[in-house]
Design a protein around this motif. Structure first.
Motif, PDB file in Angstrom:
ATOM      1  N   LEU A 121       0.856  -1.189   0.000  1.00 18.81           N
ATOM      2  CA  LEU A 121       0.000   0.000   0.000  1.00 18.81           C
ATOM      3  C   LEU A 121       0.893   1.240   0.000  1.00 18.81           C
ATOM      4  O   LEU A 121       1.010   1.946   1.002  1.00 18.81           O
ATOM      5  CB  LEU A 121      -0.911  -0.003   1.237  1.00 18.81           C
ATOM      6  N   PRO A 122       1.566   1.524  -1.115  1.00 17.21           N
ATOM      7  CA  PRO A 122       2.515   2.642  -1.155  1.00 17.21           C
ATOM      8  C   PRO A 122       1.885   4.002  -0.836  1.00 17.21           C
ATOM      9  O   PRO A 122       2.594   4.932  -0.440  1.00 17.21           O
ATOM     10  CB  PRO A 122       3.049   2.598  -2.595  1.00 17.21           C
ATOM     11  N   GLU A 123       0.569   4.089  -0.964  1.00 16.43           N
ATOM     12  CA  GLU A 123      -0.100   5.357  -0.661  1.00 16.43           C
ATOM     13  C   GLU A 123      -0.034   5.713   0.822  1.00 16.43           C
ATOM     14  O   GLU A 123      -0.347   6.848   1.208  1.00 16.43           O
ATOM     15  CB  GLU A 123      -1.566   5.310  -1.121  1.00 16.43           C
ATOM     16  N   LEU A 124       0.389   4.758   1.665  1.00 16.29           N
ATOM     17  CA  LEU A 124       0.516   5.036   3.096  1.00 16.29           C
ATOM     18  C   LEU A 124       1.856   5.665   3.460  1.00 16.29           C
ATOM     19  O   LEU A 124       2.003   6.257   4.536  1.00 16.29           O
ATOM     20  CB  LEU A 124       0.345   3.741   3.901  1.00 16.29           C
ATOM     21  N   SER A 125       2.844   5.540   2.596  1.00 15.86           N
ATOM     22  CA  SER A 125       4.192   6.011   2.915  1.00 15.86           C
ATOM     23  C   SER A 125       4.287   7.524   3.132  1.00 15.86           C
ATOM     24  O   SER A 125       4.967   7.962   4.070  1.00 15.86           O
ATOM     25  CB  SER A 125       5.175   5.566   1.822  1.00 15.86           C
ATOM     26  N   PRO A 126       3.634   8.358   2.313  1.00 16.51           N
ATOM     27  CA  PRO A 126       3.748   9.800   2.540  1.00 16.51           C
ATOM     28  C   PRO A 126       3.261  10.254   3.922  1.00 16.51           C
ATOM     29  O   PRO A 126       3.716  11.290   4.433  1.00 16.51           O
ATOM     30  CB  PRO A 126       2.860  10.397   1.430  1.00 16.51           C
ATOM     31  N   SER A 127       2.374   9.499   4.541  1.00 19.26           N
ATOM     32  CA  SER A 127       1.858   9.882   5.856  1.00 19.26           C
ATOM     33  C   SER A 127       2.636   9.228   6.994  1.00 19.26           C
ATOM     34  O   SER A 127       2.234   9.301   8.153  1.00 19.26           O
ATOM     35  CB  SER A 127       0.378   9.508   5.976  1.00 19.26           C
ATOM     36  N   GLY A 128       3.752   8.576   6.678  1.00 14.92           N
ATOM     37  CA  GLY A 128       4.595   7.983   7.703  1.00 14.92           C
ATOM     38  C   GLY A 128       4.135   6.625   8.185  1.00 14.92           C
ATOM     39  O   GLY A 128       4.583   6.153   9.237  1.00 14.92           O
ATOM     40  N   LYS A 129       3.274   5.978   7.414  1.00 13.69           N
ATOM     41  CA  LYS A 129       2.734   4.685   7.850  1.00 13.69           C
ATOM     42  C   LYS A 129       3.243   3.511   7.017  1.00 13.69           C
ATOM     43  O   LYS A 129       2.843   2.366   7.238  1.00 13.69           O
ATOM     44  CB  LYS A 129       1.202   4.726   7.808  1.00 13.69           C
ATOM     45  N   GLY A 130       4.128   3.789   6.079  1.00 14.05           N
ATOM     46  CA  GLY A 130       4.613   2.737   5.196  1.00 14.05           C
ATOM     47  C   GLY A 130       5.490   1.710   5.881  1.00 14.05           C
ATOM     48  O   GLY A 130       5.616   0.586   5.410  1.00 14.05           O
ATOM     49  N   ALA A 131       6.100   2.082   7.016  1.00 13.45           N
ATOM     50  CA  ALA A 131       7.024   1.165   7.700  1.00 13.45           C
ATOM     51  C   ALA A 131       6.313   0.243   8.687  1.00 13.45           C
ATOM     52  O   ALA A 131       6.946  -0.632   9.283  1.00 13.45           O
ATOM     53  CB  ALA A 131       8.104   1.967   8.428  1.00 13.45           C
TER      54      ALA A 131
END
Length: 355
Positions: A121-131
């Protein structure tokens, strides 16, 4: 004379068994009024159901409340017989089922517990949730500051796609480092559900039927007819169906000779993730002091794993006494619920162990 003695022993054994389980009858009679007026309890051990009892003693007020709740849910109220086949929403009992579905992908090697959401779900990375990892999603340790359970479910019911659900969660703030904060919520399992849809190429509901409900003969269990499945609280089930799931857990992942989950996955699900370095931001009052694995609470002092729901239903597996059981009810007042559960666990444990 020998035959007489043998019959006497059989009679005494049956009488002693009836006496042990009479305490469960008494518990149901005493507590059912406080549990919405209806309850069914099933207990399984050593390949058979040892106890099955349903009580229906709803007051006029409870019947009225049931009608109102059913209308709000767009359902027709069923005020007739209450049996092990009666189908009801089971709220957070859903979490155990959904965690098992996640682990089925892990067993196949299509998913790792250490995989991050950003991978799928790469769309989560900009909000700091990708990790955030898959393990953190199913153990409520994502670090996301989620709204309370009811508000979260109401918000999710308004979305029209799993992608929209992910977008809503992406907008939520973080309250700590993933893996270091425990907040009992719906968000982690919703994200895990979105990952499964992307990997599996099917809807969450289809994957659940294919991998869990179908193999376990849970023919009256599903996640409803909403546009988007709610893995953390949207399941409907029956006592008979849910017992099949518990039998699989009790048997280390095997049901009727067929392996559903690996023993390793069962062990992962039952390992407590609320360690000493984890800050508990929120836990339901009735679960204070308990551990949490994947989709299930752990009561290490009792050897019990469980996943009770908002509406009072409570499935559990007792590893010390080697049995499983499920209580299906429907009521909202959780006052005294924790002590009620503990008393029931003790009574059933004593009954199945001959104490």
């Amino acid at each position: 004379m020998k035959r007489f003695a043998s019959l006497t022993l059989i009679f005494l054994s049956l009488f002693a068994s009836a006496q042990r389980f009479s305490k469960l009858d008494n518990w149901l009679e005493k507590n059912t009024t406080e549990m919405g007026g209806r309850a069914v309890l099933l207990v399984y051990k050593d390949g058979k159901i040892l106890y099955s009892r349903a009580v229906n003693k709803m007051t006029p007020r409870q019947k009225m409340a049931t009608r109102i709740i059913a209308r709000r849910m767009g359902k027709s109220p069923d005020l007739g017989n209450f049996t092990p086949s009666t189908r009801l929403p089971v709220a957070s009992c859903s979490k155990w089922l959904s965690a098992a579905l996640v682990m089925s992908f892990v067993d196949e090697g299509k998913l790792k517990l250490t995989d991050t959401l950003g991978k799928f779900l790469p769309e989560l990375s900009p909000s700091g949730k990708g990790a955030i990892t898959i393990a953190q999603c199913v153990s409520h340790t994502t670090g996301i500051k989620a709204p309370d359970l009811r508000e979260s479910l109401d918000e999710m019911r308004s979305v029209t796609s799993m992608n929209e659900a992910v977008e809503q969660i992406a907008a939520l703030p973080m309250e700590g480092q993933p893996g270091k904060v425990f907040r009992y919520s719906n968000t982690g399992l919703q994200l895990a559900g979105a990952v499964l849809e992307r990997i599996g190429g099917k809807s969450f509901e289809e994957l659940f039927v294919q991998r869990i409900a179908g193999p376990l003969k849970m023919y009256n269990t599903d996640f409803g007819k909403a546009k988007v499945a709610l893995p953390a609280g949207g399941a409907y089930s029956t006592a008979s169906d849910y017992l099949n799931f518990l039998i699989m857990i009790l048997n280390g992942g095997v049901f009727e000779g067929k392996r559903i989950l690996s023993e390793t996955s069962i062990a992962h699900m039952q390992a407590n993730r609320i360690t000493g370095d984890v800050w508990v931001a929120y836990t339901p009052s009735e679960a204070t002091g308990l551990g949490y694995g994947f989709g299930e609470w752990t009561m290490e002092d009792l050897g019990v794993v469980t996943s009770p729901g908002l509406f009072g239903s409570c499935p559990w597996v007792d590893k010390k006494n080697n049995y499983c059981a499920v209580l299906i009810t429907f009521y909202l007042n959780n006052q005294g619920r924790n002590e009620r559960y503990k008393t029931l666990f003790s009574l059933v444990g004593n009954a199945v162990s001959g104490r």
